[in-house]
Design a protein around this motif. Structure first.
Motif, PDB file in Angstrom:
ATOM      1  N   GLU A  88       0.658  -0.943   0.063  1.00 53.75           N
ATOM      2  CA  GLU A  88      -0.137  -0.062   0.239  1.00 53.75           C
ATOM      3  C   GLU A  88       0.993   0.860  -0.117  1.00 53.75           C
ATOM      4  OE1 GLU A  88      -4.004   2.164   2.606  1.00 53.75           O
ATOM      5  OE2 GLU A  88      -2.105   0.540   3.418  1.00 53.75           O
ATOM      6  N   ILE A  89       0.397   2.313  -0.662  1.00 53.60           N
ATOM      7  CA  ILE A  89       0.839   3.334  -1.169  1.00 53.60           C
ATOM      8  C   ILE A  89      -0.205   4.665   0.138  1.00 53.60           C
ATOM      9  CG2 ILE A  89       1.746   5.347  -1.953  1.00 53.60           C
ATOM     10  CD1 ILE A  89       2.769   2.922  -3.925  1.00 53.60           C
ATOM     11  N   LYS A  90       0.363   5.493   1.305  1.00 53.13           N
ATOM     12  CA  LYS A  90      -0.822   6.617   1.579  1.00 53.13           C
ATOM     13  C   LYS A  90       0.464   7.359   1.240  1.00 53.13           C
ATOM     14  CE  LYS A  90      -3.097   4.931   4.801  1.00 53.13           C
ATOM     15  NZ  LYS A  90      -3.780   4.421   6.496  1.00 53.13           N
ATOM     16  N   SER A  91      -0.638   8.416   0.635  1.00 52.51           N
ATOM     17  CA  SER A  91      -0.240  10.082   0.167  1.00 52.51           C
ATOM     18  C   SER A  91      -0.656  11.397   1.425  1.00 52.51           C
ATOM     19  CB  SER A  91      -0.114  10.800  -1.126  1.00 52.51           C
ATOM     20  OG  SER A  91       0.414   9.197  -1.921  1.00 52.51           O
ATOM     21  N   GLY A  92      -0.186  12.359   1.131  1.00 53.06           N
ATOM     22  CA  GLY A  92      -0.431  13.454   2.126  1.00 53.06           C
ATOM     23  C   GLY A  92      -1.375  13.958   0.728  1.00 53.06           C
ATOM     24  N   SER A  93      -2.346  14.954   1.108  1.00 51.62           N
ATOM     25  CA  SER A  93      -2.730  15.968   0.222  1.00 51.62           C
ATOM     26  C   SER A  93      -3.103  17.508   1.190  1.00 51.62           C
ATOM     27  CB  SER A  93      -4.146  15.559   0.050  1.00 51.62           C
ATOM     28  OG  SER A  93      -5.349  15.170   0.738  1.00 51.62           O
ATOM     29  N   CYS A  94      -3.768  18.609   0.206  1.00 58.35           N
ATOM     30  CA  CYS A  94      -4.424  19.647   1.431  1.00 58.35           C
ATOM     31  C   CYS A  94      -6.207  20.006   1.953  1.00 58.35           C
ATOM     32  CB  CYS A  94      -4.174  20.731  -0.410  1.00 58.35           C
ATOM     33  SG  CYS A  94      -3.190  21.107  -0.132  1.00 58.35           S
ATOM     34  N   ASP A  95      -6.141  18.613   1.805  1.00 58.69           N
ATOM     35  CA  ASP A  95      -7.800  17.745   2.145  1.00 58.69           C
ATOM     36  C   ASP A  95      -7.150  17.437   3.702  1.00 58.69           C
ATOM     37  OD1 ASP A  95      -8.478  18.881   0.029  1.00 58.69           O
ATOM     38  OD2 ASP A  95      -8.398  16.582  -0.699  1.00 58.69           O
ATOM     39  N   TYR A  96      -8.962  17.357   4.555  1.00 58.04           N
ATOM     40  CA  TYR A  96      -8.092  16.796   6.112  1.00 58.04           C
ATOM     41  C   TYR A  96      -8.538  15.365   6.007  1.00 58.04           C
ATOM     42  CZ  TYR A  96      -8.933  15.201  11.000  1.00 58.04           C
ATOM     43  OH  TYR A  96      -8.485  15.037  11.532  1.00 58.04           O
ATOM     44  N   GLN A  97      -7.333  14.926   7.012  1.00 62.74           N
ATOM     45  CA  GLN A  97      -7.354  13.491   7.118  1.00 62.74           C
ATOM     46  C   GLN A  97      -7.153  13.104   7.938  1.00 62.74           C
ATOM     47  OE1 GLN A  97      -3.841  13.169   4.010  1.00 62.74           O
ATOM     48  NE2 GLN A  97      -5.007  12.116   2.581  1.00 62.74           N
ATOM     49  N   ALA A  98      -7.383  12.284   8.637  1.00 61.29           N
ATOM     50  CA  ALA A  98      -7.358  11.541   9.653  1.00 61.29           C
ATOM     51  C   ALA A  98      -5.432  11.307  10.101  1.00 61.29           C
ATOM     52  CB  ALA A  98      -8.162  10.077   9.951  1.00 61.29           C
ATOM     53  N   THR A  99      -5.067  10.360   9.318  1.00 60.30           N
ATOM     54  CA  THR A  99      -3.671  10.659   9.565  1.00 60.30           C
ATOM     55  C   THR A  99      -3.424  11.988   8.659  1.00 60.30           C
ATOM     56  OG1 THR A  99      -3.739   8.475  10.571  1.00 60.30           O
ATOM     57  CG2 THR A  99      -1.528   9.878   9.528  1.00 60.30           C
ATOM     58  N   GLN A 100      -3.179  13.346   9.042  1.00 62.20           N
ATOM     59  CA  GLN A 100      -1.960  14.202   8.465  1.00 62.20           C
ATOM     60  C   GLN A 100      -0.434  14.181   8.391  1.00 62.20           C
ATOM     61  OE1 GLN A 100      -5.124  15.836   6.634  1.00 62.20           O
ATOM     62  NE2 GLN A 100      -4.401  17.578   7.630  1.00 62.20           N
ATOM     63  N   LEU A 101      -0.887  13.225   6.623  1.00 60.75           N
ATOM     64  CA  LEU A 101       0.718  13.116   6.325  1.00 60.75           C
ATOM     65  C   LEU A 101       1.667  14.826   5.678  1.00 60.75           C
ATOM     66  CD1 LEU A 101       0.275  10.239   4.101  1.00 60.75           C
ATOM     67  CD2 LEU A 101       1.393  10.086   6.934  1.00 60.75           C
ATOM     68  N   ARG A 102       1.154  15.641   6.359  1.00 60.07           N
ATOM     69  CA  ARG A 102       1.198  17.005   5.991  1.00 60.07           C
ATOM     70  C   ARG A 102       3.274  17.627   6.585  1.00 60.07           C
ATOM     71  NH1 ARG A 102      -3.756  19.673   4.565  1.00 60.07           N
ATOM     72  NH2 ARG A 102      -3.916  20.712   6.656  1.00 60.07           N
ATOM     73  N   LEU A 103       4.047  18.345   6.267  1.00 52.09           N
ATOM     74  CA  LEU A 103       4.388  19.268   7.041  1.00 52.09           C
ATOM     75  C   LEU A 103       4.358  20.703   6.576  1.00 52.09           C
ATOM     76  CD1 LEU A 103       5.898  19.525   9.150  1.00 52.09           C
ATOM     77  CD2 LEU A 103       7.831  19.036   7.916  1.00 52.09           C
ATOM     78  N   PHE A 104       4.195  21.710   7.521  1.00 54.54           N
ATOM     79  CA  PHE A 104       3.904  23.023   7.461  1.00 54.54           C
ATOM     80  C   PHE A 104       5.222  23.269   6.666  1.00 54.54           C
ATOM     81  CE2 PHE A 104       4.616  27.565   8.437  1.00 54.54           C
ATOM     82  CZ  PHE A 104       2.664  27.907   8.026  1.00 54.54           C
ATOM     83  N   LYS A 105       5.239  24.298   5.595  1.00 54.86           N
ATOM     84  CA  LYS A 105       6.543  25.223   4.909  1.00 54.86           C
ATOM     85  C   LYS A 105       6.467  26.411   5.781  1.00 54.86           C
ATOM     86  CE  LYS A 105       9.364  25.217   1.183  1.00 54.86           C
ATOM     87  NZ  LYS A 105       9.468  25.225  -0.589  1.00 54.86           N
ATOM     88  N   SER A 106       5.792  27.202   5.097  1.00 54.26           N
ATOM     89  CA  SER A 106       4.935  28.381   4.736  1.00 54.26           C
ATOM     90  C   SER A 106       4.389  29.043   5.071  1.00 54.26           C
ATOM     91  CB  SER A 106       6.366  29.181   4.042  1.00 54.26           C
ATOM     92  OG  SER A 106       6.311  28.898   2.641  1.00 54.26           O
ATOM     93  N   LYS A 107       3.766  30.497   5.252  1.00 53.47           N
ATOM     94  CA  LYS A 107       2.898  31.036   5.025  1.00 53.47           C
ATOM     95  C   LYS A 107       2.640  31.561   4.231  1.00 53.47           C
ATOM     96  CE  LYS A 107      -0.680  33.966   6.929  1.00 53.47           C
ATOM     97  NZ  LYS A 107      -1.363  34.740   7.465  1.00 53.47           N
ATOM     98  N   ASN A 108       2.511  31.375   2.932  1.00 54.18           N
ATOM     99  CA  ASN A 108       2.614  31.865   1.761  1.00 54.18           C
ATOM    100  C   ASN A 108       1.522  33.324   1.153  1.00 54.18           C
ATOM    101  OD1 ASN A 108       3.092  31.726  -1.294  1.00 54.18           O
ATOM    102  ND2 ASN A 108       1.239  32.010  -1.926  1.00 54.18           N
ATOM    103  N   SER A 109       3.114  34.614   1.784  1.00 58.15           N
ATOM    104  CA  SER A 109       2.902  35.998   2.279  1.00 58.15           C
ATOM    105  C   SER A 109       3.634  37.246   1.139  1.00 58.15           C
ATOM    106  CB  SER A 109       2.852  36.101   3.918  1.00 58.15           C
ATOM    107  OG  SER A 109       3.589  35.934   3.998  1.00 58.15           O
ATOM    108  N   THR A 110       3.413  38.128   1.400  1.00 63.72           N
ATOM    109  CA  THR A 110       4.106  38.936   0.676  1.00 63.72           C
ATOM    110  C   THR A 110       5.182  39.522   0.758  1.00 63.72           C
ATOM    111  OG1 THR A 110       2.439  40.420   0.593  1.00 63.72           O
ATOM    112  CG2 THR A 110       2.601  39.141  -1.628  1.00 63.72           C
ATOM    113  N   LYS A 111       5.061  39.344   2.749  1.00 69.88           N
ATOM    114  CA  LYS A 111       6.408  39.389   3.177  1.00 69.88           C
ATOM    115  C   LYS A 111       7.705  39.167   3.054  1.00 69.88           C
ATOM    116  CE  LYS A 111       3.048  41.104   6.942  1.00 69.88           C
ATOM    117  NZ  LYS A 111       2.220  40.309   7.940  1.00 69.88           N
TER     118      LYS A 111
END
Length: 130
Positions: A88-111
């Motif tokens: 099996e392969i599990k992949s993270g996505s932008c959508d909410y998932q019970a297991t969040q396979l994602r890590l915050f990188k940055s807020k996309n701001s113009t600052k």
């Protein structure tokens, strides 16, 4: 100008990370990641995340666990635990998932000087379930 060079370089890097890039591999699992812009339409903001993909390379069911971020950030809050069936392969996505396979990188701001988090996982382990 240096700004154009930076933008070209940033664009090149973001293009490179459209595909899954290898991060960790052993005889049981393979972990890859890529960068994705996730938009919060309701609040009118967007955040960049590292999406994580984990592949079970065995014919066994595995419990996979790791912590998001650096070793010094290790806490129950950023601990990820999930089950992978054989192959099996599990992949993270932008959508909410019970297991969040994602890590915050940055807020996309113009600052300028918006903090960027490097992709890092630690304490990666697997347990065979029979």
């Amino acid at each position: 100008s240096s700004k154009e060079i930076f933008l070209t370089l940033a664009f090149a890097i973001s293009c490179l990370l459209k595909d899954w890039g290898p991060y960790f591999e052993n005889k049981e699992i393979e972990i890859s990641f890529k960068t994705s812009l996730c938009e919060d339409v309701q609040n009118g903001v967007s955040f960049e995340y590292y999406l994580i993909q984990v592949k079970n390379k065995t014919a066994e069911t595995l419990v996979v666990n790791f912590h998001l971020g650096n070793l010094n950030e290790k806490s129950e809050e950023n601990k990820i635990v999930f089950v992978l069936k054989p192959g099996e392969i599990k992949s993270g996505s932008c959508d909410y998932q019970a297991t969040q396979l994602r890590l915050f990188k940055s807020k996309n701001s113009t600052k300028k000087g918006s903090a960027l988090t490097n992709f890092n996982l630690n304490s990666i382990s697997t347990i065979e379930v029979h």
